[in-house]
Design an enzyme around this catalytic site. Sequence first.
Site, PDB file in Angstrom:
ATOM      1  CG  LEU A  35      -2.128  -0.968   1.054  1.00  0.00           C
ATOM      2  CD1 LEU A  35      -2.904  -1.073   2.359  1.00  0.00           C
ATOM      3  CD2 LEU A  35      -3.052  -0.543  -0.070  1.00  0.00           C
ATOM      4  CB  SER A 115      -6.601   5.896  15.621  1.00  0.00           C
ATOM      5  OG  SER A 115      -6.040   5.878  16.926  1.00  0.00           O
ATOM      6  CE1 TYR A 130      -1.448   5.131  13.663  1.00  0.00           C
ATOM      7  CE2 TYR A 130      -2.058   5.946  15.845  1.00  0.00           C
ATOM      8  CZ  TYR A 130      -2.315   5.150  14.737  1.00  0.00           C
ATOM      9  OH  TYR A 130      -3.442   4.370  14.709  1.00  0.00           O
ATOM     10  CB  VAL A 165      -7.810  -2.884  18.420  1.00  0.00           C
ATOM     11  CG1 VAL A 165      -8.447  -4.183  17.936  1.00  0.00           C
ATOM     12  CG2 VAL A 165      -8.800  -1.726  18.326  1.00  0.00           C
ATOM     13  CD  GLU A 166      -5.071  -9.413  22.698  1.00  0.00           C
ATOM     14  OE1 GLU A 166      -4.278 -10.348  22.905  1.00  0.00           O
ATOM     15  OE2 GLU A 166      -6.144  -9.276  23.322  1.00  0.00           O
ATOM     16  N   GLY A 168      -1.453  -6.721  15.927  1.00  0.00           N
ATOM     17  CA  GLY A 168       0.003  -6.659  15.853  1.00  0.00           C
ATOM     18  C   GLY A 168       0.536  -5.247  15.833  1.00  0.00           C
ATOM     19  CE  LYS A 172       6.216  -1.788  10.519  1.00  0.00           C
ATOM     20  NZ  LYS A 172       7.257  -2.503   9.748  1.00  0.00           N
TER      21      LYS A 172
END
Length: 224
Positions: A35, A115, A130, A165-166, A168, A172
């Site tokens: 992406l 988010s 972010y 939220v659980e 990955g 990262k």
Amino acid sequence: KADGCFLPFSLPQKLAAECQSAGFPGTLIPYKCDLSNEEEILSMFSAIKTLHQGVDVCINNAGLARPEPLLSGKTEGWRTMIDVNVMAVSICTREAYQSMKERNIDDGHIININSMNGHSVVPQSVVHFYSATKYAVTALTEGLRQELREAKTHIRATCISPGLVETGFAFKLHDNDPERAAATYESIRCLKAEDMANAVIYVLSAPPHVQIGDIQMRPTEQIS
């Protein structure tokens, strides 16, 4: 696609087989796409058009954070977040809309997984950049809603803005400190992927005259 789910990231064929064997309706079709590369995004949409006519619902879910503070962060990390969190969302949105327009789809939906960091800036330097990208998603979604109205279409645009939220995600962000990443999900009872899926279903289930602008959701135990 109404009868299929296209995922714009690498997903093992095993998951598609598991979904089928579990008896879930529809078809999961993994499609590998970087992406951060516009050519690959355009190629993906071209393949969808060729094989399955086009896109009726686009869920922009991909996002990432790199631990690059504003005062000392690496430009490469900032650029990666911009490319994935902002540019990819914009490109996929444009291509999805053009797909709908070409086929006179007037009831499509574009959902941006945003988010809570797109609504408030938390005092953690590693996520400040972010957060800026997620504020951009908030603005992009409202801008999209306005442009869709100007185009006199009934295609809808929605944000879903979760807290922790659980997934990955933390691994990262803290890829050099897996223990810290794991602790992120152990401190409270986090949201699950299923909670996000249920929010998406709720948005898509709204009557045609109802436009859900933003769902903000946190774990009950989350403070920030």
